[in-house]
Scaffold this active site. Sequence first.
Site, mmCIF file in Angstrom:
data_model
loop_
_atom_site.group_PDB
_atom_site.id
_atom_site.type_symbol
_atom_site.label_atom_id
_atom_site.label_comp_id
_atom_site.label_asym_id
_atom_site.label_seq_id
_atom_site.Cartn_x
_atom_site.Cartn_y
_atom_site.Cartn_z
ATOM 1 N N ASP A 130 -5.262 3.779 12.235
ATOM 2 C CA ASP A 130 -4.012 3.466 11.556
ATOM 3 C C ASP A 130 -2.789 3.611 12.459
ATOM 4 O OD1 ASP A 130 -5.689 3.315 9.379
ATOM 5 O OD2 ASP A 130 -4.400 4.535 8.087
ATOM 6 N N HIS B 152 5.626 1.770 7.528
ATOM 7 C CA HIS B 152 4.945 3.000 7.122
ATOM 8 C C HIS B 152 5.729 3.753 6.057
ATOM 9 C CE1 HIS B 152 2.303 6.531 7.560
ATOM 10 N NE2 HIS B 152 1.463 5.658 8.062
ATOM 11 N N HIS C 78 -0.778 -2.283 6.909
ATOM 12 C CA HIS C 78 -0.434 -0.870 6.657
ATOM 13 C C HIS C 78 1.064 -0.727 6.383
ATOM 14 C CE1 HIS C 78 -1.394 3.325 6.501
ATOM 15 N NE2 HIS C 78 -0.932 3.658 7.688
ATOM 16 N N HIS D 70 -6.324 7.631 13.903
ATOM 17 C CA HIS D 70 -5.037 7.021 14.254
ATOM 18 C C HIS D 70 -5.006 6.626 15.726
ATOM 19 C CE1 HIS D 70 -4.217 9.186 10.531
ATOM 20 N NE2 HIS D 70 -3.243 8.310 10.333
#
Length: 289
Positions: free
Chosen positions: A108, A163, A159, A255
Amino acid sequence: MSASTLRAAGMVTLVVAALLGSAYALGRSLVPDHPHRGTGVAASVHNPHYGDQPPSTEFPGPPGGGYGGPSPDASPSAPDNARQPDDSEGPYGARTSTGSTRIALTFDDGPDPQWTPQVLALLKEYGVKATFCVVGENAESHPDLVRSIVADGHTICNHSWNHDITLGKRSPGVIRDDLIRTNDAIRAAAPDARIAYFRQPGGAWTYPVVSTCEELGMTPLHWAVDPTDWQAPGAATITDRVLAQTGPGSIVLMHDAGGDRSGTVEALQHLLPALLDRFQLEALPTGTT
Ligand SMILES: [Zn+2]
């Protein structure tokens, strides 16, 4: 073979099947709840405010050991009968399982010019396909990296634009615009990319964000295994947590951006061969193959 031998063989088969079923259920129930739930998102003056944990208990947390019903923190605005929960569902029906025995690594918050190429190189070295949940503004800044992800055969996941952990609390129009803007940035970089998934930042799902992502043709994607690598606990801890928590069907959250990801990269050097010994790894399906 006598009848009694056949009966004995049948009993053995039943016992083995029951034991396997119990082991699987036990494995899922052993996945610990989020150890740092509710402690907030790490803030750093040097790094973006990224990290896929809920900022507070007002959002449903990660599902812990298997999801068998609505999250206790779920908003009452979510219809009770929206879905039939099963093992593959997380908060508001978001996926937590691959739906098979294969496992899926997800990365991510990128793409990031320092860390994403290192993750891609390791995945290539081990012949592993994964899923990258990219942030729109990062896709816009690093279109070459989006192209590299797609060219290597990995799956792309939206995503959000920047964020926004509170995205799910915004109006449906704002949510929709955010998701479309992100998809546009991904497609500007890689026009043929199929964007089959959306992951809400922080896992802070709400009914509006799930329904909007589904309207746009994306499957809401959660996770089952969270080593909290974004908190940089070190490669050994990340490795241990992933190996301890991963079982058949697990979707693993890691991540490739949002801070110093050297621990994640180092962990992958151990994790990839160890996981390959135990599981088949897959990029989540996009529906195009
Ligand atoms: Zn994130």
